[in-house]
Design an enzyme around this catalytic site. Structure first.
Site, short mmCIF file in Angstrom:
data_model
loop_
_atom_site.label_atom_id
_atom_site.label_comp_id
_atom_site.label_asym_id
_atom_site.label_seq_id
_atom_site.Cartn_x
_atom_site.Cartn_y
_atom_site.Cartn_z
N GLU A 130 0.85 -1.21 0.00
CA GLU A 130 0.00 0.00 0.00
C GLU A 130 0.88 1.26 0.00
O GLU A 130 0.60 2.23 -0.71
CB GLU A 130 -0.92 -0.04 1.23
CG GLU A 130 -1.72 1.22 1.49
CD GLU A 130 -2.90 1.44 0.54
OE1 GLU A 130 -2.88 0.89 -0.56
OE2 GLU A 130 -3.79 2.19 0.91
N THR A 182 -5.42 9.56 -3.03
CA THR A 182 -4.99 9.53 -1.62
C THR A 182 -3.66 10.28 -1.46
O THR A 182 -3.48 11.02 -0.50
CB THR A 182 -4.83 8.07 -1.14
OG1 THR A 182 -6.11 7.45 -1.23
CG2 THR A 182 -4.34 7.98 0.29
#
Ligand code: HSE
Length: 309
Positions: A130, A182
């Site tokens: 991630e 993000t």
């Protein structure tokens, strides 16, 4: 076993005041990944569906293959693995899309090459995958992997605590047809925090955890309050204030941005209310000219799972 299919659920990170330290898993939406052993060394992505061709098939850029590679290297596996990924959630929607893929890849590799291991074995690999695309945070991958509410007590060393969700608690999630990266939503955040805001968020995140542990939906609801991150990110989401107002006016116990947005989530204590809230939130997005996907879900207590062999 030569082949395995896993499901990895979407997640809502932050849960209001818990930036980077709280998250929960959703039911029914998520990624499905099939992994097959191969004699050729390393991980390859055979096919990706459900992403409108947006995701990279380059194994160094896709979180599913990064997660799988990390697990296989840790295990010292000499062979290879071929991945077929079906994206069941939108990219850049705030529901932990890259995190769900990271978990799917890492978990499938573990189940294929070391099925005797527990899920905790791959957590660091999921965080690493991630981090490669959207920053170092575990509040999507940990709930996708383990299910339930997850608290990240510490990042170094990684220490997570799991909590079961109150059975009466319903989450409404509304995702507008709009993307927020993000990476960008993290880049605009302040590097220091006023003491007053720190006190506000600490109190709310402590109460949120207490509310979950005490099975008290009212405490959970009024703890969904963030005075640090959400005020800064609100401008990234068209209609943020009116969507939140629509949720609260329809009986939500609390409402906030899901992860880094643009999805917004609300808590309630009945399925009927959760549906009414989803309609009201979607209408508010519609007034901004945005169509949206609505989802009503209990907190998924199971996390990543094997769905086929
Ligand atoms: N905690 C992360 C953030 C989650 O808010 O940036 C991203 O989905």
């Amino acid at each position: 076993m030569k082949k395995i299919t896993v499901f990895s659920p979407a997640s809502v990170a932050n849960v209001g005041p818990g930036f980077d330290v709280m998250g929960f898993a959703l039911s029914s939406v998520g990624d499905t990944l099939t992994a097959e052993m191969s004699s050729e060394q390393g991980v390859r992505i055979r096919k990706i569906t459900g992403d409108d061709g947006k995701l990279p098939k380059d194994v160094d850029k896709n979180t599913a293959s990064i997660g799988a590679t990390s697990v296989m290297e840790k295990l010292g596996i000499e062979g290879g693995m071929e991945i077929t990924l079906n994206k069941g959630l939108r990219l850049n929607s705030g529901l932990g899309s890259s995190g769900a893929s990271a978990v799917a890849g890492a978990f499938a590799a573990m189940k294929l090459f070391a099925p005797e291991k527990e899920k905790g074995f791959v957590l660091e690999d999921c965080v690493k995958a991630e981090a490669a695309v959207s920053g170092n945070h575990a509040d999507n991958v940990a709930p996708s992997l383990f299910g339930g509410f997850v608290i990240i007590r510490s990042y170094e060393p990684l220490d997570i605590i799991r909590l079961k969700s109150p059975t009466k608690l319903f989450a409404t999630v509304v995702t507008p047809d709009y993307e927020v990266s993000t990476k960008e939503a993290r880049a605009i955040l302040p590097s220091s925090v006023p003491m007053k805001s720190l006190v506000h968020n600490t109190g709310n995140v402590a109460a949120l955890v207490a509310g979950i542990a005490m099975n008290d939906c009212a405490i959970i609801g009024r703890s969904i309050s963030d005075s640090i991150i959400e005020p800064v990110r609100a401008k990234l989401i068209p209609g943020y204030a009116s969507v939140k107002k629509a949720a609260m006016d329809s009986g939500a116990l609390g409402c906030a941005i899901a992860g880094s947005g643009p999805s917004m989530f609300a808590f309630s204590d009945s399925g009927k209310k959760a549906i009414e809230i989803s309609n009201a939130m979607a209408k508010a997005f519609e007034r901004e000219g945005l169509s949206s996907d609505k989802l009503v879900s209990k907190v998924n207590g199971e996390g990543a799972k094997v769905i086929g062999k």
